[in-house]
Design a protein around this motif. Structure first.
Motif, PDB file in Angstrom:
ATOM      1  N   ASP A 319       0.805  -1.214   0.000  1.00  0.00           N
ATOM      2  CA  ASP A 319       0.000   0.000   0.000  1.00  0.00           C
ATOM      3  C   ASP A 319       0.845   1.273   0.000  1.00  0.00           C
ATOM      4  O   ASP A 319       0.422   2.297  -0.540  1.00  0.00           O
ATOM      5  N   ILE A 320       2.018   1.241   0.625  1.00  0.00           N
ATOM      6  CA  ILE A 320       2.862   2.443   0.630  1.00  0.00           C
ATOM      7  C   ILE A 320       3.876   2.433  -0.510  1.00  0.00           C
ATOM      8  O   ILE A 320       4.730   3.313  -0.590  1.00  0.00           O
ATOM      9  N   GLY A 321       3.779   1.451  -1.376  1.00  0.00           N
ATOM     10  CA  GLY A 321       4.564   1.463  -2.605  1.00  0.00           C
ATOM     11  C   GLY A 321       5.966   0.898  -2.516  1.00  0.00           C
ATOM     12  O   GLY A 321       6.779   1.128  -3.407  1.00  0.00           O
ATOM     13  N   LEU A 322       6.257   0.121  -1.471  1.00  0.00           N
ATOM     14  CA  LEU A 322       7.590  -0.478  -1.380  1.00  0.00           C
ATOM     15  C   LEU A 322       7.761  -1.630  -2.354  1.00  0.00           C
ATOM     16  O   LEU A 322       8.886  -2.016  -2.674  1.00  0.00           O
ATOM     17  N   CYS A 323       6.650  -2.191  -2.810  1.00  0.00           N
ATOM     18  CA  CYS A 323       6.682  -3.319  -3.739  1.00  0.00           C
ATOM     19  C   CYS A 323       5.333  -3.409  -4.427  1.00  0.00           C
ATOM     20  O   CYS A 323       4.391  -2.679  -4.078  1.00  0.00           O
ATOM     21  N   GLY A 324       5.222  -4.311  -5.399  1.00  0.00           N
ATOM     22  CA  GLY A 324       3.966  -4.510  -6.096  1.00  0.00           C
ATOM     23  C   GLY A 324       2.996  -5.357  -5.297  1.00  0.00           C
ATOM     24  O   GLY A 324       3.353  -5.952  -4.268  1.00  0.00           O
ATOM     25  N   GLU A 325       1.767  -5.436  -5.772  1.00  0.00           N
ATOM     26  CA  GLU A 325       0.740  -6.213  -5.103  1.00  0.00           C
ATOM     27  C   GLU A 325       1.148  -7.679  -5.005  1.00  0.00           C
ATOM     28  O   GLU A 325       1.620  -8.274  -5.974  1.00  0.00           O
TER      29      GLU A 325
END
Length: 406
Positions: A319-325
Motif C-alpha cells: 500500500d505504501i509502494g515499497l513493492c507490487g501487489e
C-alpha cells in the motif's frame, strides 16, 4: 518524485517538530491523563520550551467502547495547568493521532498559533476491544459486532487468509514479521514487549484466529505520546536551523465503487456500471501523502506502519509502494524491511512490541520518525535517514499518513 527532501515546492507547507515525548507502553492500571501528561512534559523538555509557551493544544480523544469518554484536548490542558491556550479535540479511532497532527499543522500554517502541543493517550481494556452495551443500530462499531459477530482478531484472520489465497503467503511469512519487529522493539525503551522472539516461538503460541496465533496479533496497551510542533519561523528564532519537518498529513476517505469488503467497514458499492478506482483505500492514503509532500516511495529511508497483525504489515508494504501487489512477503523474506535492510519498516518495534493505545499510536509513529531523522534512535538507528512515512487506518474510513523529512 525524487529530489532533496529538505527543500522543494512543498516546503511552504512544512512545520517543525521541536519536541517528541512518550510514556512507556504497558498495563499500568492508571488514568490515561497521567500517561498523556508525562508524554507532554517529555515533549516540552525535548523542545526546550515551557508549558506556558504553548498557544494551542490538540488532543486525540480517548474513547470507551464506542462512546467518546473524554474531551481530550481540554483534559490534557487542565492536567498541565490552565494557561489560556486554545484547545481542539479530535476522534478518528486509530487515525486520531494523525487527525490531531493535521489540525495542529493547519493552525500553524494558518497563522493561528506558533507553537502547538499534540497529545494522545489511552488506558486500554484487558483483552480485545468490544463495544459498550446497549442497542445502538446507528453506531457502525456496534453494528459490526452485532451483524458480523467478529472481534478484531477474527477479521485480522480473514485478511491473513485472503493473502494466503491470493498471493501464496504462508504462516511462516507472517511469523517473520513478528521476529523482525520484536528484534527492533527489544531496543526501544518505550516498548511494552522488549524481548526478541523466534519463528519457532511464534509457531508455538496459541491459535487465536486461524491462521494467526497469539504472537501474530498486537495487544491492547496503556501509553501516551506527544509532539511539540511550531512554525518554521519560530524554530529558526529559537536557533533550530534544521529541524525535522512534517511535510504532509493525509486523512483521506475511501471512494466508491468499492468491490472488496474492507472489514470492519461493511460499506461496499457495485462496480457493475463504474470501474473501481485503481488501488485500495489504504494505498490511496499513502498516495495522497506522497503527492502533498512531493516525494515518492523511492525517497523513503524508513516507514512506520500499522501492524495490527503480522499479515496486515505485509499488505502495508504494498500500500505504501515499497513493492507490487502480492510481493510483501518477498520483502520480509529478503530482510529488506528489517533494520539494516533497504527500507526498514517499524524500526520502533511496531504494535507488535507496543500494543494498541489507540489515540496515541499515530503520534508515537511520528515520534519514532523524529528520533530517526535526528539520528538519535540508538541501536535502532537507520543510517542517514532523511525521509519517512507513517501509515495506519482508523475505523470506517479514516485515513492516516504523515510524511516527515530532514
Amino acid at each position: 518524485m525524487s529530489g532533496d527532501v529538505a527543500s522543494g515546492s512543498a516546503a511552504s507547507g512544512d512545520v517543525a517538530v521541536l519536541g517528541a515525548g512518550m510514556h512507556p507502553w504497558g498495563k499500568w492500571g492508571r488514568s490515561f491523563v497521567e500517561y498523556g501528561r508525562a508524554a507532554a512534559r517529555a515533549a516540552l523538555a525535548d523542545a526546550g520550551l515551557e508549558w506556558t509557551d504553548v498557544q494551542s493544544v490538540v488532543g486525540a480523544d480517548t474513547v470507551r467502547g464506542g462512546y467518546p469518554g473524554y474531551v481530550a484536548g481540554a483534559t490534557f490542558a487542565r492536567a498541565l495547568g490552565w494557561q489560556g491556550a486554545r484547545v481542539t479535540s479530535v476522534y478518528a479511532a486509530c487515525a486520531s493521532g494523525a487527525q490531531a497532527i493535521g489540525a495542529a499543522r493547519a493552525q500553524i500554517l494558518a497563522g493561528l498559533a506558533d507553537v502547538v502541543l499534540v497529545v494522545g493517550a489511552d488506558a486500554a481494556p484487558k483483552g480485545f476491544f468490544a463495544p459498550a452495551g446497549g442497542e445502538r443500530p446507528d453506531d457502525p462499531d456496534w453494528l459490526r459486532f452485532r451483524i458480523l459477530g467478529a472481534t478484531n482478531p477474527a477479521y485480522f484472520g480473514l485478511y491473513a487468509r485472503r493473502r494466503m489465497a491470493l498471493h501464496g503467503d504462508t504462516a511462516e511469512d507472517f511469523a517473520l514479521v513478528k521476529v523482525k519487529n520484536s528484534a527492533a522493539g527489544a531496543h526501544n525503551p518505550y516498548a511494552r514487549y522488549r524481548k526478541a522472539v523466534s519463528a519457532e516461538e511464534v509457531a508455538a503460541s496459541a491459535v487465536v484466529a486461524d491462521p494467526l496465533r497469539l504472537l501474530d496479533i498486537c495487544a491492547t496497551s496503556d501509553g501516551g505520546a506527544a509532539l511539540v510542533l511550531s512554525s518554521m519561523d519560530f524554530a529558526r528564532a529559537r536557533g533550530v536551523a534544521d529541524p525535522v519537518r512534517i511535510r504532509a498529513v493525509s486523512t483521506v476517505t475511501p471512494t466508491y465503487p468499492r468491490t472488496v469488503l474492507d472489514l470492519p467497514d461493511i460499506a461496499t458499492d457495485s462496480a457493475a456500471a463504474v470501474e473501481p478506482a485503481a488501488g485500495s483505500f489504504r494505498a490511496s492514503i499513502a498516495r495522497a501523502a506522497y503527492e502533498e509532500a512531493g516525494l515518492g516511495p523511492g525517497d523513503l529511508s524508513l516507514a512506520e506502519v500499522y501492524d495490527l497483525s503480522t499479515a496486515l504489515e505485509l499488505e502495508w508494504y504494498e500500500d505504501i509502494g515499497l513493492c507490487g501487489e502480492g510481493e510483501g512477503a518477498k520483502l520480509v523474506r529478503e530482510g529488506a524491511t528489517a533494520l539494516g535492510g533497504r527500507v526498514p519498516v517499524n524500526a520502533s518495534g511496531g504494535l507488535a512490541s507496543f500494543g494498541e493505545a489507540v489515540p496515541a499510536q499515530a503520534i508515537a509513529q511520528v515520534c519514532e520518525l523524529t528520533w530517526q531523522l535526528r539520528g538519535t534512535a540508538g541501536v535502532r538507528q537507520v543510517p542517514g535517514a532523511r525521509a519517512g512515512i507513517t501509515a495506519n487506518q482508523g475505523l470506517f474510513g479514516h485515513g492516516s499518513a504523515v510524511v516527515a523529512v530532514r
